[in-house]
Scaffold this motif. Structure first.
Motif, PDB file in Angstrom:
ATOM      1  N   GLU A   1     -19.783 -11.632  -4.243  1.00  0.00           N
ATOM      2  CA  GLU A   1     -20.144 -11.844  -2.943  1.00  0.00           C
ATOM      3  C   GLU A   1     -18.592 -12.614  -2.340  1.00  0.00           C
ATOM      4  O   GLU A   1     -18.391 -12.311  -1.367  1.00  0.00           O
ATOM      5  N   GLU A   2     -18.452 -13.638  -3.227  1.00  0.00           N
ATOM      6  CA  GLU A   2     -17.259 -14.373  -2.984  1.00  0.00           C
ATOM      7  C   GLU A   2     -16.020 -13.663  -3.040  1.00  0.00           C
ATOM      8  O   GLU A   2     -15.116 -13.694  -1.739  1.00  0.00           O
ATOM      9  N   LYS A   3     -15.818 -12.551  -3.816  1.00  0.00           N
ATOM     10  CA  LYS A   3     -14.824 -11.763  -3.840  1.00  0.00           C
ATOM     11  C   LYS A   3     -14.454 -11.081  -2.943  1.00  0.00           C
ATOM     12  O   LYS A   3     -13.634 -10.616  -2.245  1.00  0.00           O
ATOM     13  N   PHE A   4     -15.760 -10.360  -2.471  1.00  0.00           N
ATOM     14  CA  PHE A   4     -15.684  -9.379  -1.219  1.00  0.00           C
ATOM     15  C   PHE A   4     -15.261 -10.184   0.024  1.00  0.00           C
ATOM     16  O   PHE A   4     -14.386  -9.607   0.636  1.00  0.00           O
ATOM     17  N   ALA A   5     -15.900 -11.390   0.137  1.00  0.00           N
ATOM     18  CA  ALA A   5     -15.630 -12.047   1.403  1.00  0.00           C
ATOM     19  C   ALA A   5     -14.174 -12.512   1.429  1.00  0.00           C
ATOM     20  O   ALA A   5     -13.470 -12.451   2.491  1.00  0.00           O
ATOM     21  N   PHE A   6     -13.686 -12.894   0.228  1.00  0.00           N
ATOM     22  CA  PHE A   6     -12.316 -13.278   0.173  1.00  0.00           C
ATOM     23  C   PHE A   6     -11.121 -12.178   0.622  1.00  0.00           C
ATOM     24  O   PHE A   6     -10.285 -12.481   1.488  1.00  0.00           O
TER      25      PHE A   6
ATOM     26  N   GLN B   1     -11.799  -9.449   2.060  1.00  0.00           N
ATOM     27  CA  GLN B   1     -12.380  -8.914   3.522  1.00  0.00           C
ATOM     28  C   GLN B   1     -11.783  -9.983   4.527  1.00  0.00           C
ATOM     29  O   GLN B   1     -11.104  -9.474   5.592  1.00  0.00           O
ATOM     30  N   LYS B   2     -11.526 -10.937   4.174  1.00  0.00           N
ATOM     31  CA  LYS B   2     -10.930 -12.105   5.220  1.00  0.00           C
ATOM     32  C   LYS B   2      -9.394 -11.882   5.106  1.00  0.00           C
ATOM     33  O   LYS B   2      -8.845 -11.640   6.162  1.00  0.00           O
ATOM     34  N   GLU B   3      -9.012 -11.621   4.123  1.00  0.00           N
ATOM     35  CA  GLU B   3      -7.433 -11.252   4.000  1.00  0.00           C
ATOM     36  C   GLU B   3      -6.959 -10.175   4.571  1.00  0.00           C
ATOM     37  O   GLU B   3      -6.127 -10.037   5.379  1.00  0.00           O
ATOM     38  N   LEU B   4      -7.726  -9.224   4.230  1.00  0.00           N
ATOM     39  CA  LEU B   4      -7.348  -7.860   4.558  1.00  0.00           C
ATOM     40  C   LEU B   4      -7.716  -7.603   6.029  1.00  0.00           C
ATOM     41  O   LEU B   4      -7.106  -6.430   7.063  1.00  0.00           O
ATOM     42  N   SER B   5      -8.559  -8.230   6.825  1.00  0.00           N
ATOM     43  CA  SER B   5      -9.057  -8.207   8.347  1.00  0.00           C
ATOM     44  C   SER B   5      -7.839  -8.390   8.968  1.00  0.00           C
ATOM     45  O   SER B   5      -7.618  -7.810  10.274  1.00  0.00           O
ATOM     46  N   LYS B   6      -6.856  -9.013   8.450  1.00  0.00           N
ATOM     47  CA  LYS B   6      -5.575  -9.370   9.161  1.00  0.00           C
ATOM     48  C   LYS B   6      -4.445  -8.003   9.300  1.00  0.00           C
ATOM     49  O   LYS B   6      -3.564  -8.115  10.103  1.00  0.00           O
ATOM     50  N   CYS B   7      -4.677  -7.253   8.786  1.00  0.00           N
ATOM     51  CA  CYS B   7      -3.972  -6.077   8.568  1.00  0.00           C
ATOM     52  C   CYS B   7      -3.902  -5.326  10.146  1.00  0.00           C
ATOM     53  O   CYS B   7      -4.853  -5.019  10.552  1.00  0.00           O
ATOM     54  N   ILE B   8      -2.825  -5.037  10.206  1.00  0.00           N
ATOM     55  CA  ILE B   8      -2.421  -4.296  11.394  1.00  0.00           C
ATOM     56  C   ILE B   8      -1.770  -2.772  11.400  1.00  0.00           C
ATOM     57  O   ILE B   8      -1.364  -2.178  12.270  1.00  0.00           O
ATOM     58  N   ARG B   9      -1.728  -2.504  10.011  1.00  0.00           N
ATOM     59  CA  ARG B   9      -1.429  -1.154   9.607  1.00  0.00           C
ATOM     60  C   ARG B   9       0.081  -1.045  10.176  1.00  0.00           C
ATOM     61  O   ARG B   9       0.209   0.213  10.630  1.00  0.00           O
ATOM     62  N   CYS B  10       0.925  -1.765   9.828  1.00  0.00           N
ATOM     63  CA  CYS B  10       2.563  -1.565  10.298  1.00  0.00           C
ATOM     64  C   CYS B  10       2.875  -0.667   9.261  1.00  0.00           C
ATOM     65  O   CYS B  10       4.162  -0.235   9.421  1.00  0.00           O
ATOM     66  N   ASN B  11       2.359  -0.720   8.176  1.00  0.00           N
ATOM     67  CA  ASN B  11       2.872   0.087   6.681  1.00  0.00           C
ATOM     68  C   ASN B  11       4.189  -0.650   6.138  1.00  0.00           C
ATOM     69  O   ASN B  11       4.913   0.136   5.426  1.00  0.00           O
ATOM     70  N   ALA B  12       4.514  -1.774   6.662  1.00  0.00           N
ATOM     71  CA  ALA B  12       5.646  -2.577   6.328  1.00  0.00           C
ATOM     72  C   ALA B  12       5.560  -2.656   4.599  1.00  0.00           C
ATOM     73  O   ALA B  12       6.582  -2.633   3.888  1.00  0.00           O
ATOM     74  N   CYS B  13       4.441  -2.774   4.026  1.00  0.00           N
ATOM     75  CA  CYS B  13       4.296  -3.072   2.634  1.00  0.00           C
ATOM     76  C   CYS B  13       4.573  -1.664   1.748  1.00  0.00           C
ATOM     77  O   CYS B  13       5.130  -1.764   0.850  1.00  0.00           O
ATOM     78  N   ARG B  14       3.926  -0.650   2.360  1.00  0.00           N
ATOM     79  CA  ARG B  14       4.165   0.692   1.852  1.00  0.00           C
ATOM     80  C   ARG B  14       5.850   1.130   1.948  1.00  0.00           C
ATOM     81  O   ARG B  14       6.513   1.388   0.921  1.00  0.00           O
ATOM     82  N   ASN B  15       6.294   0.741   3.081  1.00  0.00           N
ATOM     83  CA  ASN B  15       7.712   1.224   3.084  1.00  0.00           C
ATOM     84  C   ASN B  15       8.741   0.448   2.316  1.00  0.00           C
ATOM     85  O   ASN B  15       9.762   0.993   1.912  1.00  0.00           O
ATOM     86  N   VAL B  16       8.364  -0.966   2.008  1.00  0.00           N
ATOM     87  CA  VAL B  16       9.255  -1.390   1.320  1.00  0.00           C
ATOM     88  C   VAL B  16       9.107  -1.324  -0.186  1.00  0.00           C
ATOM     89  O   VAL B  16       9.922  -1.753  -0.820  1.00  0.00           O
ATOM     90  N   CYS B  17       7.770  -0.996  -0.680  1.00  0.00           N
ATOM     91  CA  CYS B  17       7.694  -0.878  -2.194  1.00  0.00           C
ATOM     92  C   CYS B  17       8.431   0.063  -2.644  1.00  0.00           C
ATOM     93  O   CYS B  17       8.358   1.260  -2.569  1.00  0.00           O
ATOM     94  N   PRO B  18       9.025  -0.347  -3.879  1.00  0.00           N
ATOM     95  CA  PRO B  18       9.771   0.397  -4.674  1.00  0.00           C
ATOM     96  C   PRO B  18       8.933   1.614  -5.440  1.00  0.00           C
ATOM     97  O   PRO B  18       9.235   2.764  -5.745  1.00  0.00           O
ATOM     98  N   ALA B  19       7.705   0.967  -5.726  1.00  0.00           N
ATOM     99  CA  ALA B  19       6.814   2.035  -6.461  1.00  0.00           C
ATOM    100  C   ALA B  19       6.037   3.071  -5.385  1.00  0.00           C
ATOM    101  O   ALA B  19       5.690   4.114  -5.861  1.00  0.00           O
ATOM    102  N   CYS B  20       6.007   2.886  -4.114  1.00  0.00           N
ATOM    103  CA  CYS B  20       5.666   3.738  -3.164  1.00  0.00           C
ATOM    104  C   CYS B  20       6.899   4.491  -2.719  1.00  0.00           C
ATOM    105  O   CYS B  20       7.487   4.349  -1.849  1.00  0.00           O
ATOM    106  N   SER B  21       7.301   5.534  -3.687  1.00  0.00           N
ATOM    107  CA  SER B  21       8.245   6.172  -3.399  1.00  0.00           C
ATOM    108  C   SER B  21       7.857   8.052  -3.003  1.00  0.00           C
ATOM    109  O   SER B  21       9.007   8.927  -2.932  1.00  0.00           O
ATOM    110  N   CYS B  22       6.776   8.075  -2.525  1.00  0.00           N
ATOM    111  CA  CYS B  22       6.550   9.460  -2.346  1.00  0.00           C
ATOM    112  C   CYS B  22       7.256   9.926  -0.873  1.00  0.00           C
ATOM    113  O   CYS B  22       7.038   8.903   0.160  1.00  0.00           O
ATOM    114  N   ARG B  23       7.622  10.934  -0.767  1.00  0.00           N
ATOM    115  CA  ARG B  23       8.385  11.447   0.566  1.00  0.00           C
ATOM    116  C   ARG B  23       7.421  11.688   1.519  1.00  0.00           C
ATOM    117  O   ARG B  23       7.848  11.337   2.774  1.00  0.00           O
ATOM    118  N   LYS B  24       6.133  12.118   1.202  1.00  0.00           N
ATOM    119  CA  LYS B  24       5.080  12.044   2.095  1.00  0.00           C
ATOM    120  C   LYS B  24       3.818  11.318   1.820  1.00  0.00           C
ATOM    121  O   LYS B  24       3.201  11.704   0.762  1.00  0.00           O
TER     122      LYS B  24
END
Length: 324
Positions: free
Chosen positions: A195-200, A202-225
């Motif tokens: 329960e504590e893990k889920f709450a932790f 959920q609180k962290e990820l609730s701040k996400c604005i889906r800007c995709n900066a993490c995906r776009n900068v990640c070297p391992a996320c290299s799919c063209r689509k």
């Protein structure tokens, strides 16, 4: 830094490389940007200092498609990402001339602001040749100082090491910065109840604005689509739903890069909301180490990743349930 600039100009002038991939000064003293330099006059904006945290290895995917070689400046931790991309045949080694640049740890402007230092006009002590002990910050309120170590990115406190795993030549000295346990934060979360893990998270990820900066900068996320850019399976809409389903984007992404993430920390560095996204990846790295033996993605070109290889001693799927 001048030695790096001189060498880059020399390789550009004699035709060894067609362009240089490095960092240029931004509009503020703490936000240099990745950039290409193709002419000698372009180097007036070239910088390499403590704020050049960007991992340039991913830019080599597109640079590999250009005519001629690209000189790329890689910090020690960046070379792990470059080598992992080589293993996945995403970049062409023959199209790259690697200068391994020295690193004394990279800086986090948000840590400096958190110390109450505002109205920043200029920062000294962050240059390549400085001793890396103290930053002197000129602000509209007067001069401030802080410890270089206190202003470093979290990833630098758990640095993988200051040796470049792949390079053509190196320029500049490095300074050891590791003073923390790579998995300490993960172990704190593991000790929580479900329960504590889920709450932790959920609180962290609730701040996400889906800007995709993490995906776009990640070297391992290299799919063209990316599947999250496709409307065919309604995944884009599901990821933006007003529920915890939105947060599944990050969980799915963490699974996608499991066994391939080099722990470069770029996802957390670029997140405008300050979400500690690297914790997902570190959890997978820790589990892989425990279940399949210690493995560092990008450290070697030869071995297959634990999740794409099979051994009779591999952990059975049921181990997940047994470990809780």
């Amino acid at each position: 830094m001048q030695e790096l600039i001189n060498r880059a100009k020399e390789l550009l002038a004699d035709g060894t490389v067609a362009r240089v991939l490095g960092w240029k000064a931004g509009d503020l003293p703490y936000n240099p940007e990745p950039a290409y330099f193709e002419k000698e006059e372009d180097f007036a904006d070239f910088v390499y200092n403590g704020f050049c945290g960007a991992n340039l290895s991913k830019y080599m995917i597109e640079a590999s498609k250009l005519e001629g070689k690209t000189l790329v400046c890689l910090k020690p931790c960046d070379t792990y990402s470059f080598q992992e991309l080589l293993k996945e045949h995403r970049i062409d080694r023959e199209k790259a001339y690697i200068i391994g640049v020295g690193c004394k740890g990279k800086l986090d402007i948000e840590k400096i602001r958190a110390m109450g230092i505002k109205g920043i006009k200029s920062i000294s002590g962050a240059e390549m040749g400085d001793e890396a002990d103290t930053l002197t910050i000129q602000t509209i309120y007067g001069e401030k100082t802080c410890s270089y170590a206190d202003a470093m990115l979290e990833r630098c406190h758990v640095c993988k090491g200051k040796d470049h795993v792949i390079f053509d030549e190196t320029i500049g000295d490095s300074k050891e910065t590791k003073d923390g346990d790579r998995f300490a934060e993960v172990e704190k979360i593991e000790a929580m109840s479900p329960e504590e893990k889920f709450a932790f998270f959920q609180k962290e990820l609730s701040k996400c604005i889906r800007c995709n900066a993490c995906r776009n900068v990640c070297p391992a996320c290299s799919c063209r689509k990316c599947v999250f850019d496709s409307n065919k399976f309604d995944s884009a809409q599901k990821a933006n739903a007003d529920s915890f389903e939105e947060k599944m984007f990050h969980i799915i992404r963490a699974f996608h890069v499991a066994g391939r993430c080099t722990d470069c920390g770029e996802c957390s560095r670029v997140c405008p909301q300050g979400i500690r996204l690297h914790l997902f990846n570190r959890k997978f790295i820790k589990d892989i180490d425990e279940l399949y033996g210690e493995y560092q993605a990008g450290a070697d070109l030869e071995p297959r990743t634990p999740l794409t290889n099979y051994d009779l001693d591999d952990a059975e799927p049921g181990i997940v349930a047994e470990r809780g």
